[in-house]
Scaffold this active site. Structure first.
Site, short mmCIF file in Angstrom:
data_model
loop_
_atom_site.label_atom_id
_atom_site.label_comp_id
_atom_site.label_asym_id
_atom_site.label_seq_id
_atom_site.Cartn_x
_atom_site.Cartn_y
_atom_site.Cartn_z
N ASP A 75 0.82 -1.21 0.00
CA ASP A 75 0.00 0.00 0.00
C ASP A 75 0.85 1.27 0.00
O ASP A 75 2.07 1.21 0.19
CB ASP A 75 -0.97 0.01 1.20
CG ASP A 75 -0.28 -0.31 2.54
OD1 ASP A 75 0.97 -0.32 2.59
OD2 ASP A 75 -0.99 -0.54 3.53
N ASN A 146 -7.02 -2.15 14.20
CA ASN A 146 -8.42 -2.47 13.88
C ASN A 146 -8.52 -3.74 13.04
O ASN A 146 -9.55 -4.01 12.43
CB ASN A 146 -9.05 -1.30 13.12
CG ASN A 146 -8.30 -0.98 11.83
OD1 ASN A 146 -7.35 -1.69 11.47
ND2 ASN A 146 -8.70 0.06 11.14
N HIS A 148 -6.74 -4.37 10.34
CA HIS A 148 -6.49 -4.18 8.91
C HIS A 148 -5.24 -4.93 8.46
O HIS A 148 -4.32 -5.19 9.24
CB HIS A 148 -6.46 -2.70 8.52
CG HIS A 148 -5.21 -1.94 8.87
ND1 HIS A 148 -5.15 -0.57 8.78
CD2 HIS A 148 -4.00 -2.35 9.30
CE1 HIS A 148 -3.94 -0.18 9.13
NE2 HIS A 148 -3.23 -1.24 9.46
N GLU A 153 -9.28 -1.95 5.44
CA GLU A 153 -9.87 -1.61 6.73
C GLU A 153 -11.10 -2.48 6.99
O GLU A 153 -11.58 -3.16 6.07
CB GLU A 153 -10.25 -0.12 6.72
CG GLU A 153 -9.13 0.84 6.30
CD GLU A 153 -8.06 1.04 7.39
OE1 GLU A 153 -7.88 0.17 8.26
OE2 GLU A 153 -7.38 2.09 7.35
#
Ligand code: PGA
Length: 249
Positions: A75, A146, A148, A153
């Site tokens: 990413d 979280n 991810h 996400e």
């Protein structure tokens, strides 16, 4: 090292972070020796830093040869200048690429500076580049607070491919210090999808330190669930979750 199977996910606990990092770096080194033009899927963040340090050492001390290796990162943030030190592009340069003999032309990250009108085309081109390299042999992953993986996400669908995404509030909050304040953290990123990650031949997810222990527990416990994207690794036939003792639940 202790290892146990959770479905098809192998859970591997090492006494120390350094031992875990060495073991993952050794696996990558063995892959590169067996297949000099191996395709590595790379991650950024604190988690993989020691693996990269060990790969640099193997290059320097044992001549591990990266000259034909191809790399694709998970990413990148949107909207940062190419030479922004907070970009993952610069980070990879500093942590790994500048210290081994990889050909920069063989290293790939999504381009977060691509014009609005070109994002979809760029994402499709990233997928095609992975495919024409023969697919990813080994993908490194961390786990976000979280759940991810990459910038996938919570809510990310199993079949997602490279695309632009909105960053989750926690992802931005965790980057705030590095950016000198939340207001400076980009709101979007471009990320490989869950489908892209699961198409890799091997997946190695790493987690170190006590703050990762609840995340590891949830990843081991959760049935594959969009609310906890890390849980998707349980669907992969050759996935390992490699942790140190502190991160073991
Ligand atoms: P970290 O980030 O390695 O900095 O803890 C993990 C992630 O967000 O994937």
């Amino acid at each position: 090292m202790r290892s146990a199977a959770h479905g098809s996910l192998v859970f591997e606990t090492h006494a120390t972070r350094a031992e875990a990092e060495r073991s993952v770096a050794e696996e990558i080194a063995a892959l590169v020796r067996a297949k000099p033009d191996a395709v590595l899927g790379l991650a950024t963040g604190d988690t993989p830093t020691g693996v990269y340090r060990e790969l640099v050492r193997l290059h320097r001390d044992s001549g591990l040869d990266f000259s034909s290796v191809r790399t694709f990162n998970l990413d990148e943030y949107c909207g940062l200048a190419a030479d922004d030190p907070r970009s993952f592009t610069c980070w990879m340069q500093t942590q790994l690429f500048a210290h081994v003999n990889v050909d920069r032309a063989n290293t790939h990250l999504p381009d977060g500076r691509v014009a609005e009108a070109d994002v979809v085309r760029h994402a499709a081109a990233y997928e095609r580049a992975i495919e024409s390299a023969g697919g990813i042999d080994l993908q490194l992953l961390g786990i976000g607070r979280n759940g991810h993986i990459g910038f996938n996400e919570p809510g990310a669908d199993l079949h997602t491919r490279t695309r632009r995404v909105e960053l989750h509030a926690w992802t931005r909050a965790d980057a705030a210090a590095a950016f000198g304040g939340l207001e400076h953290v980009p709101t979007r990123g471009i990320t490989m999808g869950i489908g892209t990650i699961l198409a890799a031949r091997r997946v190695r997810m790493l987690a170190f330190g006590v703050r990762k222990a609840p995340l590891v527990a949830r990843t081991l416990r959760a049935a594959p669930d969009p609310a906890w994207p890390a849980s998707y690794v349980r669907l992969h036939a050759d996935a390992r979750l490699v942790v140190d003792r502190d991160a073991a639940p």
